[in-house]
Design a protein around this motif. Structure first.
Motif, PDB file in Angstrom:
ATOM      1  N   LEU A 176     -42.625  25.815 -62.535  1.00  0.00           N
ATOM      2  CA  LEU A 176     -41.282  24.047 -62.904  1.00  0.00           C
ATOM      3  C   LEU A 176     -41.397  23.935 -61.192  1.00  0.00           C
ATOM      4  CD1 LEU A 176     -38.160  25.983 -64.451  1.00  0.00           C
ATOM      5  CD2 LEU A 176     -39.626  24.310 -65.386  1.00  0.00           C
ATOM      6  N   LEU A 177     -41.140  22.355 -61.469  1.00  0.00           N
ATOM      7  CA  LEU A 177     -40.626  21.362 -60.873  1.00  0.00           C
ATOM      8  C   LEU A 177     -39.603  20.735 -60.059  1.00  0.00           C
ATOM      9  CD1 LEU A 177     -42.296  19.950 -57.881  1.00  0.00           C
ATOM     10  CD2 LEU A 177     -42.560  18.241 -59.042  1.00  0.00           C
ATOM     11  N   ILE A 178     -38.654  20.738 -59.104  1.00  0.00           N
ATOM     12  CA  ILE A 178     -37.201  19.509 -58.954  1.00  0.00           C
ATOM     13  C   ILE A 178     -37.553  19.225 -58.806  1.00  0.00           C
ATOM     14  CG2 ILE A 178     -35.018  20.454 -59.388  1.00  0.00           C
ATOM     15  CD1 ILE A 178     -36.315  21.563 -61.464  1.00  0.00           C
ATOM     16  N   ASN A 179     -37.625  17.695 -58.484  1.00  0.00           N
ATOM     17  CA  ASN A 179     -37.445  16.186 -57.876  1.00  0.00           C
ATOM     18  C   ASN A 179     -35.991  15.820 -57.636  1.00  0.00           C
ATOM     19  OD1 ASN A 179     -38.448  14.978 -55.662  1.00  0.00           O
ATOM     20  ND2 ASN A 179     -39.561  12.991 -57.188  1.00  0.00           N
ATOM     21  N   ALA A 180     -34.939  16.333 -56.502  1.00  0.00           N
ATOM     22  CA  ALA A 180     -33.702  15.695 -55.961  1.00  0.00           C
ATOM     23  C   ALA A 180     -33.478  15.134 -55.504  1.00  0.00           C
ATOM     24  CB  ALA A 180     -32.260  16.564 -57.013  1.00  0.00           C
ATOM     25  N   GLU A 226     -49.441  27.455 -49.582  1.00  0.00           N
ATOM     26  CA  GLU A 226     -48.213  27.933 -49.983  1.00  0.00           C
ATOM     27  C   GLU A 226     -47.441  28.115 -50.835  1.00  0.00           C
ATOM     28  OE1 GLU A 226     -49.421  31.275 -46.675  1.00  0.00           O
ATOM     29  OE2 GLU A 226     -48.011  29.548 -46.571  1.00  0.00           O
ATOM     30  N   LEU A 227     -46.445  27.260 -50.737  1.00  0.00           N
ATOM     31  CA  LEU A 227     -45.944  26.769 -51.157  1.00  0.00           C
ATOM     32  C   LEU A 227     -45.760  26.570 -53.082  1.00  0.00           C
ATOM     33  CD1 LEU A 227     -42.231  27.454 -50.584  1.00  0.00           C
ATOM     34  CD2 LEU A 227     -42.365  24.507 -50.811  1.00  0.00           C
ATOM     35  N   ILE A 234     -37.700  31.039 -55.438  1.00  0.00           N
ATOM     36  CA  ILE A 234     -37.897  29.507 -55.034  1.00  0.00           C
ATOM     37  C   ILE A 234     -38.539  28.972 -54.229  1.00  0.00           C
ATOM     38  CG2 ILE A 234     -35.935  27.810 -55.705  1.00  0.00           C
ATOM     39  CD1 ILE A 234     -34.401  29.322 -57.125  1.00  0.00           C
ATOM     40  N   GLY A 235     -38.729  28.175 -54.317  1.00  0.00           N
ATOM     41  CA  GLY A 235     -39.432  27.221 -52.781  1.00  0.00           C
ATOM     42  C   GLY A 235     -39.109  25.833 -53.187  1.00  0.00           C
ATOM     43  N   LEU A 236     -38.605  25.840 -51.728  1.00  0.00           N
ATOM     44  CA  LEU A 236     -38.231  24.674 -51.082  1.00  0.00           C
ATOM     45  C   LEU A 236     -38.478  23.696 -50.362  1.00  0.00           C
ATOM     46  CD1 LEU A 236     -34.286  26.734 -50.239  1.00  0.00           C
ATOM     47  CD2 LEU A 236     -35.404  25.616 -52.885  1.00  0.00           C
ATOM     48  N   PHE A 237     -39.353  22.619 -50.480  1.00  0.00           N
ATOM     49  CA  PHE A 237     -39.784  22.025 -49.831  1.00  0.00           C
ATOM     50  C   PHE A 237     -38.642  20.885 -48.937  1.00  0.00           C
ATOM     51  CE2 PHE A 237     -42.575  18.080 -48.676  1.00  0.00           C
ATOM     52  CZ  PHE A 237     -43.156  18.146 -47.543  1.00  0.00           C
ATOM     53  N   ASP A 257     -42.775  30.357 -58.191  1.00  0.00           N
ATOM     54  CA  ASP A 257     -42.054  30.406 -59.788  1.00  0.00           C
ATOM     55  C   ASP A 257     -41.013  28.843 -59.967  1.00  0.00           C
ATOM     56  OD1 ASP A 257     -42.842  33.702 -60.836  1.00  0.00           O
ATOM     57  OD2 ASP A 257     -41.354  33.374 -58.994  1.00  0.00           O
ATOM     58  N   VAL A 258     -40.880  28.512 -58.580  1.00  0.00           N
ATOM     59  CA  VAL A 258     -40.372  27.407 -59.339  1.00  0.00           C
ATOM     60  C   VAL A 258     -39.869  26.449 -57.444  1.00  0.00           C
ATOM     61  CG1 VAL A 258     -37.712  25.889 -59.089  1.00  0.00           C
ATOM     62  CG2 VAL A 258     -38.061  28.202 -60.656  1.00  0.00           C
ATOM     63  N   VAL A 259     -40.138  24.894 -57.552  1.00  0.00           N
ATOM     64  CA  VAL A 259     -39.883  24.182 -56.469  1.00  0.00           C
ATOM     65  C   VAL A 259     -39.151  23.883 -56.396  1.00  0.00           C
ATOM     66  CG1 VAL A 259     -42.157  22.636 -54.236  1.00  0.00           C
ATOM     67  CG2 VAL A 259     -43.433  24.567 -55.859  1.00  0.00           C
TER      68      VAL A 259
END
Length: 329
Positions: A231-235, A196-197, A149-152, A202-204
């Motif tokens: 997957l992309l998660i935008n919260a 890279e992220l 899991i990648g956290l931006f 597998d998930v950003v």
């Protein structure tokens, strides 16, 4: 001390809040700039939601009695904080009160998209039990365990995601301009740059503020670098993502899916995501951080800060626009 609140009274009662007797809260529905200006004539402070409705420069310049502005979330998109700074008005937020709620949303959204849960529910209700099961079996459900899991953004919310991700057996990478070295080392968070992220995870999940460096950062090129099952998660904020590019990526099947808790067209017909099957995109109405417990914590912190300034004459906490006024008078 009169405080004009653009949050309805129901938000307080639903959270079990008792309004402080030291403050005179007046609740105003969002009825436009001129109504707001008139209502604020004798108010000393504004209490605002973290996003809409927006209090712009036109309003601020016509509210000379306002000495302090407080928002009820980590965000402060609801106010032109730069104009407020020019006018000498501090703007404060309520940070870190909904981090656990957002983190739980992130994990729930990932599981939903990896397994097609919301889509399957809708298909079954349309009488497609066998067909939907066959389609999901053909596609193949994914597991969280073993995912990277990648956290931006590795601020309060990003950090709250880390232990939950680890509990599911995931590894975690992150990108942040202000790298928390000690936290990352203690929690085994790998440092990556933005490219890279997106390319390797597998998930950003986006947990950054919306500013000049992040606006429209997630564009077609960056999204194209993601893995086909990613997957992309935008919260965070809708402006971080070029929505037309994400809609195109999803329509082309370039990534597995996206969960969007914020998007510009908020459900109107022109929203590009409404034409994407629910199997590929999960849409929620900006509620990732809005649980009853989180909202109670945010309101408590906001009201305490208002009392601190207006009743006790102390400088506000959590100022986001650099104004540190003297309230001792």
């Amino acid at each position: 001390m009169k405080v004009l609140s653009l949050l309805p009274r129901s938000r307080f009662t639903e959270s079990g809040m008792t309004l402080p007797e030291t403050l005179s809260l007046h609740f105003l529905p969002p009825n436009g700039s001129h109504v707001l200006i008139a209502a604020a004539e004798s108010a000393q402070a504004l209490l605002l939601p973290p996003s809409q409705p927006y209090v712009d420069a036109f309003c601020l310049e016509r509210m000379p009695s306002i000495r302090f502005i407080q928002t009820t979330g980590a965000g402060f998109d609801s106010v032109d904080h730069l104009t407020a700074a020019e006018l000498g008005i501090p703007v404060s937020n309520s940070p870190n009160m909904n981090a656990s709620s957002v983190a739980e949303y992130v994990m729930a959204a990932i599981v939903n998209l990896q397994r097609g849960l919301a889509w399957a529910d809708g298909e079954i209700r349309r009488g497609r039990y066998a067909a939907s099961r066959a389609e999901l079996l053909e596609q193949g459900g994914l597991e969280l365990r073993g995912c990277r899991i990648g956290l931006f953004g590795l601020g309060n919310i990003g950090r709250a995601v880390v232990p939950l991700a680890k509990a599911f057996g995931c590894s975690v990478a992150a990108c942040d301009a202000f790298w928390p070295e000690e936290f990352a080392a203690e929690n085994g968070v790998e440092r990556m740059d933005v490219a890279e992220l997106f390319a390797e995870c597998d998930v950003v999940s986006l947990h950054c503020p919306l500013n000049g460096s992040t606006r429209n950062l997630v564009d077609y090129n960056l999204l194209s670098s993601m893995k086909p099952h990613a997957l992309l998660i935008n919260a965070a904020r809708s402006g971080v993502v070029v929505e037309a590019d994400l809609a195109r990526i999803l329509a082309e099947g370039r990534i597995r899916g996206a969960a969007l808790d914020c998007f510009a067209d908020d459900g109107r017909a022109e929203n590009p995501f409404l034409s994407i099957p629910a199997e590929r995109v999960l849409l929620t109405p900006h509620l990732a951080g809005v649980t009853r417990a989180a909202f109670g914590r945010m309101l408590s912190q906001a009201l305490e800060n208002l009392e601190r300034v207006l009743v006790h004459g102390q400088p506000p906490r959590f100022v986001v626009n650099g104004v540190l006024a003297d309230y001792s008078d």
